[in-house]
Write a protein that holds these residues in place. Sequence first.
Motif, PDB file in Angstrom:
ATOM      1  N   GLN A  16       0.817  -1.209   0.000  1.00  0.00           N
ATOM      2  CA  GLN A  16       0.000   0.000   0.000  1.00  0.00           C
ATOM      3  C   GLN A  16       0.852   1.262   0.000  1.00  0.00           C
ATOM      4  O   GLN A  16       0.581   2.233  -0.692  1.00  0.00           O
ATOM      5  N   HIS A  17       1.945   1.258   0.788  1.00  0.00           N
ATOM      6  CA  HIS A  17       2.785   2.442   0.882  1.00  0.00           C
ATOM      7  C   HIS A  17       3.505   2.729  -0.417  1.00  0.00           C
ATOM      8  O   HIS A  17       3.900   3.836  -0.686  1.00  0.00           O
ATOM      9  N   VAL A  18       3.688   1.699  -1.244  1.00  0.00           N
ATOM     10  CA  VAL A  18       4.385   1.902  -2.520  1.00  0.00           C
ATOM     11  C   VAL A  18       3.453   2.532  -3.530  1.00  0.00           C
ATOM     12  O   VAL A  18       3.807   3.466  -4.232  1.00  0.00           O
ATOM     13  N   SER A  19       2.223   2.038  -3.580  1.00  0.00           N
ATOM     14  CA  SER A  19       1.339   2.444  -4.660  1.00  0.00           C
ATOM     15  C   SER A  19       0.524   3.674  -4.345  1.00  0.00           C
ATOM     16  O   SER A  19       0.062   4.352  -5.239  1.00  0.00           O
ATOM     17  N   SER A  20       0.363   3.996  -3.054  1.00  0.00           N
ATOM     18  CA  SER A  20      -0.592   5.028  -2.698  1.00  0.00           C
ATOM     19  C   SER A  20      -0.266   6.365  -3.351  1.00  0.00           C
ATOM     20  O   SER A  20      -1.121   6.982  -3.965  1.00  0.00           O
ATOM     21  N   HIS A  21       0.969   6.843  -3.224  1.00  0.00           N
ATOM     22  CA  HIS A  21       1.271   8.156  -3.775  1.00  0.00           C
ATOM     23  C   HIS A  21       1.572   8.101  -5.257  1.00  0.00           C
ATOM     24  O   HIS A  21       1.405   9.083  -5.955  1.00  0.00           O
ATOM     25  N   ASP A 548      -7.311  13.768  -2.087  1.00  0.00           N
ATOM     26  CA  ASP A 548      -6.626  12.534  -2.457  1.00  0.00           C
ATOM     27  C   ASP A 548      -6.079  11.791  -1.247  1.00  0.00           C
ATOM     28  O   ASP A 548      -6.180  10.559  -1.163  1.00  0.00           O
ATOM     29  N   SER A 549      -5.476  12.499  -0.301  1.00  0.00           N
ATOM     30  CA  SER A 549      -4.897  11.844   0.874  1.00  0.00           C
ATOM     31  C   SER A 549      -5.957  11.098   1.665  1.00  0.00           C
ATOM     32  O   SER A 549      -5.720   9.994   2.166  1.00  0.00           O
ATOM     33  N   VAL A 550      -7.139  11.686   1.779  1.00  0.00           N
ATOM     34  CA  VAL A 550      -8.230  11.047   2.515  1.00  0.00           C
ATOM     35  C   VAL A 550      -8.696   9.794   1.792  1.00  0.00           C
ATOM     36  O   VAL A 550      -8.898   8.734   2.401  1.00  0.00           O
TER      37      VAL A 550
END
Length: 569
Positions: A16-21, A548-550
Amino acid sequence: MKENMIKEIKRLLSEQHVSSHVCNTDIESPGPPSVSYGQNTVLVQASRAVDMSYTTEKGRYVTTSIDIQAGDTLIVERPYAAVLLPEHYLTHCHHCFGKLNIVYPCCQCVQVRYCSPSCAEGSWSQYHRTECHYLQLLHSVGIAHLSLRIVLVAGLKFLTSIMSELESRSVDPSIAGLDANGRYCRSYIAVHDLLTHLEDMSPVDVVHYTLTAQLLLKVLQHSGWFDRCGDITGSESTSKGNSPSSMTGQHKSVGDYIGGLLLRHILQLVCNAHAITELQYQDSGHAGLVEGKNQVRVATAIYPTASLMNHSCVPTIISSFQKDVLVVRAVKDVPMGGEIFNCYGPHAKRMGYTERQRCLKEQYFFTCGCEACLKGVEAEMVLHAYRCSGCDGPTCEDIDREPGTMVCRQCGATCSLDRTQMLEAERLFNRGYQCLQENRVDDALQNLQKCLELQKSLLYRNNRKLSETQDCLARCHATKGQFHQASKYIEESIGTVVINYGQESIEAANEFQKLSEILINAQEWNRALVANQKAVHIFEMNYGQSHDSVKILMGAQNELSELIKALKI
C-alpha cells in the motif's frame, strides 16, 4: 483457500505504501465541495455562516454570523485570474492547473500544455494569444505577470466600458468591491477595489513597479492586443463622429488608462496574491517508506473573497486547492461574531516571533498583534529548549544575564550551554542525513543513533530537533526492513510533533500515516488501523472527504478492516 486469501490481502497491504502516492494523480476528483450552511447572498463564493465587516482600523474583514465548527467549509472560490509557475509547465495544465495525463500542446509555442481542448481554447481566447510569444519576458517579471493576466481576463472591451466610471467614482470603503446588486462576486470590480498600500511602499519600489507596468503595457502594444480590439475603439469613435486623427489621441488615453491598471494590480498583488499549492511526496529513494510531504507552490492567483480575511499567526482556517479552486475550511470552533483569520505565510508553529514580525512588516506593512505574537518569544522558547540536568525541565537562555547563561523554566537552576556538545550533535546529524541520502544506511544509523543519544542528554523532550533525528532513524530501519524498530522511532516522534504543531495539524496527520504504513509492513494490523484512523480524521477535518490523501487512506482503512475480520483479531 482461506489461507491463500489472507496471504494475498497481506501482500496487497504491504504494498500500500508503494502504490498510494504513485497512483495519487490517477484518482478521479469529484470536484470542489459545497460550502457549509448554504451560499452567502453577499459574499457569493462563501458560506452563509460568514459576513463581511468593516472598521476604520481593520478595513474590511470576515466574521462569523453563526457558531462554526472545525471542519466547516467557509469559502469555495475560483480565482479571478491565475498564472502557472514555469517550473510546472511540463506537468500541469496551463489553464486549470490539473496534473497532465493526456497532453494538448499549444499550437503556437513549445512551452505551454493543456489537459483538454476546452482548456486550450479558453486559455487562447482569454490570454495566451497575447502572451504566447512573450513568455520568457513574462517569466522575468515575477508576480507582475499576474497583473497582465488580470487585464487580459477582463478584456479591453470591458475595461474601456467602465473607464469613466472608475476614474470618477468615489467608493465607500465599507462596501468596496460590491456590484450594483450589492454582491461581492468573482468580478473585476472586486479585484480593482482591493487595497494597493501605495502609501506604505518605498519610493524605490514604486518606481520599480511603475517601470514594470510600462514594460507590460509595451507587451500589450507590441502583441497587437489594442489593434485586435481596434474595431471596438473604432466603432465607439465612429459613433461619436471622431475623425481618424482624433482616434490617435483617444488610443493614447486608453493606453495610459490600461498602464495605470497594470500598475494598480502589481501594487495589490504584493499583499493580496495567493499561492496555489499541492501536496507532493519527497522521494526518500526507498519504496516510499517514511517519506515526507511538502506543500509545493504550483501557481499564483488572486482570490478577492479570500483576500478579505485578516492575518493571524495562529489562523482560524486552512486552505487547500482542487486544481485552481480554493477551498477554505475552519480548523477550530469560532463563536458567532468571531473573526475568521487567515495566515499570510508566517505561522507561529513554523516560524519564530522575531522572523514573523519582520516578514509581516516588510511585505504587509503591519505589526501583528495576534494571540501568538502578544506572547512574544517566551511561549516558543520551550520548543527549542535544552534539558535541565537536575529536573529534566526546559532550560532556555536568559537574555537579562551573561550570554550563554541558561535558566530552567521548571526549577529555576542556572547553567551554561555546552556549545561543543551541541556542535558535535549537529555534525553527527548532518553526516547521518547525508549518508541516508546516499543510501549508506548502516553508516547513517551509526551517526544518527549517536546523535540522538547526545541530543537526549542535551535537549528538552519537546525540542523539534529530536523528532527530526527520530524520523531519519525510522527511515533507516524501514529501509533495512526492520519495521518494528522503525515504528518505535515514529511513535517517539509523534509526541514531539503534536506538542510543536498541534494534535490536529497536518504534520501530526503525516506522522500517523507514516506510522500506519510501517505497522502494515510489520503486520501489526490493529495498531496500523488505529494510526490510519487518526490520520484520516485529521486530513478529513483539514481537507475534506474528496481530498486525495483522505481517499487513499480510506482505501487502506477498508482493506485493513477486511483483513482484521478475516483473521478474527
